[in-house]
Design a protein around this motif. Structure first.
Motif, short mmCIF file in Angstrom:
data_model
loop_
_atom_site.label_atom_id
_atom_site.label_comp_id
_atom_site.label_asym_id
_atom_site.label_seq_id
_atom_site.Cartn_x
_atom_site.Cartn_y
_atom_site.Cartn_z
N LEU A 186 0.84 -1.20 0.00
CA LEU A 186 0.00 0.00 0.00
C LEU A 186 0.87 1.25 0.00
O LEU A 186 1.94 1.28 0.63
N SER A 187 0.44 2.29 -0.71
CA SER A 187 1.20 3.53 -0.75
C SER A 187 1.20 4.20 0.62
O SER A 187 0.17 4.26 1.29
N VAL A 188 2.35 4.70 1.03
CA VAL A 188 2.44 5.45 2.27
C VAL A 188 1.61 6.72 2.10
O VAL A 188 1.77 7.44 1.11
N PRO A 189 0.68 7.01 3.02
CA PRO A 189 -0.18 8.19 2.88
C PRO A 189 0.62 9.49 2.75
O PRO A 189 1.66 9.67 3.40
N ASN A 190 0.13 10.38 1.87
CA ASN A 190 0.72 11.72 1.68
C ASN A 190 2.19 11.67 1.24
O ASN A 190 2.98 12.54 1.62
N PHE A 191 2.53 10.66 0.46
CA PHE A 191 3.93 10.56 0.02
C PHE A 191 4.29 11.68 -0.94
O PHE A 191 3.53 12.01 -1.86
N LYS A 192 5.47 12.28 -0.74
CA LYS A 192 6.06 13.26 -1.64
C LYS A 192 7.55 12.98 -1.73
O LYS A 192 8.17 12.57 -0.73
N THR A 193 8.12 13.19 -2.90
CA THR A 193 9.54 12.88 -3.07
C THR A 193 10.42 13.71 -2.14
O THR A 193 11.51 13.28 -1.75
N THR A 194 9.95 14.92 -1.77
CA THR A 194 10.77 15.81 -0.94
C THR A 194 10.54 15.62 0.56
O THR A 194 11.25 16.21 1.36
N ARG A 195 9.55 14.80 0.91
CA ARG A 195 9.25 14.57 2.33
C ARG A 195 9.95 13.31 2.79
O ARG A 195 9.84 12.25 2.17
N LEU A 196 10.68 13.41 3.90
CA LEU A 196 11.52 12.29 4.32
C LEU A 196 10.98 11.51 5.51
O LEU A 196 11.42 10.38 5.75
N VAL A 197 10.04 12.07 6.29
CA VAL A 197 9.56 11.40 7.51
C VAL A 197 8.05 11.20 7.41
O VAL A 197 7.30 12.13 7.07
N TYR A 198 7.60 9.96 7.77
CA TYR A 198 6.18 9.61 7.69
C TYR A 198 5.76 8.84 8.94
O TYR A 198 6.58 8.17 9.59
N GLU A 199 4.46 8.95 9.24
CA GLU A 199 3.86 8.15 10.30
C GLU A 199 2.69 7.37 9.70
O GLU A 199 1.88 7.94 8.97
N VAL A 200 2.65 6.08 10.02
CA VAL A 200 1.57 5.23 9.52
C VAL A 200 0.93 4.53 10.71
O VAL A 200 1.62 3.85 11.49
N SER A 201 -0.38 4.72 10.87
CA SER A 201 -1.10 4.06 11.96
C SER A 201 -1.77 2.79 11.43
O SER A 201 -2.46 2.83 10.42
N LEU A 202 -1.54 1.68 12.14
CA LEU A 202 -2.13 0.40 11.76
C LEU A 202 -3.08 -0.05 12.86
O LEU A 202 -2.95 0.37 14.02
N PRO A 203 -4.06 -0.88 12.53
CA PRO A 203 -5.02 -1.35 13.54
C PRO A 203 -4.30 -1.94 14.76
O PRO A 203 -3.25 -2.56 14.64
N SER A 204 -4.89 -1.71 15.90
CA SER A 204 -4.25 -2.19 17.14
C SER A 204 -4.16 -3.71 17.18
O SER A 204 -3.36 -4.27 17.93
N SER A 205 -4.98 -4.34 16.36
CA SER A 205 -4.96 -5.81 16.35
C SER A 205 -3.86 -6.38 15.46
O SER A 205 -3.69 -7.59 15.36
N THR A 206 -3.10 -5.49 14.80
CA THR A 206 -2.05 -5.94 13.89
C THR A 206 -0.98 -6.71 14.67
O THR A 206 -0.50 -6.26 15.71
#
Length: 269
Positions: A186-206
């Motif tokens: 799945l694509s990382v949300p709000n991806f941009k080539t110039t953005r280096l840091v991301y946060e991804v929240s996954l279901p607590s049951s993961t």
């Protein structure tokens, strides 16, 4: 030797011989095989010596190494002296340009050159040239690819011919950006080539640790994936550009989302 020690065992007569001081003149020709220079030798100091440059076929005399263009030339010797006769091919160029910029370190006697183009340049380079003799004719063979080469054929009025070649190479790219960044396909949300840091929240049951993958903007760039070893946890993508010195690091922080379970375990009345 002017100071001479001898052992006297009988009447002796010695004669001291003197001569006027001399100077040496040395001559050479450049480039090799383009002609000859005559008049070199050792002469009495103060002498006026005539030197002469004789060009080989398809060459013309340009000047002496001190810029003097007289030929033949008279030189008054006051000390040891050296001159080089400089010749130029009749089909020589005085300049070559690439996209309007002079080719670096151009020398009329050098026939091959290399030009490095920016990694991002997509337009084919175009060369132009200026002949030494305005009556010379130029034939251009432009580059059709990069890497590739272009040529200038110079045809002098006398029929003398020379070909100058310019080879084109592309500089290694400094692009260390990503074109795409995904986790578990799945694509990382709000991806941009110039953005280096991301946060991804996954279901607590993961329970499975997410896996990232990436695609570099420049296919010649190198990608190093550092997967998360826990969940929650962090994964990274190190991109090393083709030039080997430029790099960027993209980071994805995987977090456990708030529990979205809105069901009842039991109900009573």
């Amino acid at each position: 030797e002017p100071i001479h020690n001898i052992y006297i065992s009988s009447d002796t007569t010695l004669t001291a011989f003197f001569a006027p001081p001399t100077c040496r003149i040395a001559l050479s020709a450049t480039p090799i095989g383009a002609g000859t220079a005559t008049g070199a030798g050792e002469y009495e100091k103060g002498s006026v010596v005539q030197i002469m440059a004789t060009p080989a076929q398809d060459y013309a005399f340009a000047c002496w190494s001190d810029g003097n263009t007289d030929n033949p030339r008279s030189v008054t010797l006051t000390s040891d002296t050296a001159f080089a006769a400089q010749f130029i091919h009749e089909a020589a160029l005085s300049a070559i340009t690439c996209d309007g910029v002079p080719v670096e370190n151009f020398d009329p006697a050098v026939l091959e050159y290399s030009v490095t183009l920016p990694a991002t340049q997509t337009q084919l380079p175009v060369i132009a040239a200026t002949p030494m003799d305005v009556q010379a004719r130029l034939v251009f063979i432009q580059a059709t690819t990069v890497p590739g080469q272009a040529s200038v054929v110079v045809i002098a009025k006398s029929g003398a011919l020379q070909t100058y070649t310019v080879k084109f190479v592309r500089a290694l790219s400094s692009d260390a950006t990503l074109q795409a960044l995904t986790y578990n396909g799945l694509s990382v949300p709000n991806f941009k080539t110039t953005r280096l840091v991301y946060e991804v929240s996954l279901p607590s049951s993961t329970t499975a640790i997410p896996t990232i993958s990436a695609v570099a903007t420049d296919p010649n760039a190198r990608i190093v994936l550092i997967q998360a070893n826990t969940f929650p946890g962090q994964a990274s993508v190190v991109v090393v550009a083709a030039d080997g010195s430029t790099s960027l690091t993209y980071t994805v922080e995987f977090k456990k989302g708030l529990n979205n379970d809105a069901t009842l375990k039991s109900i009573a009345y």
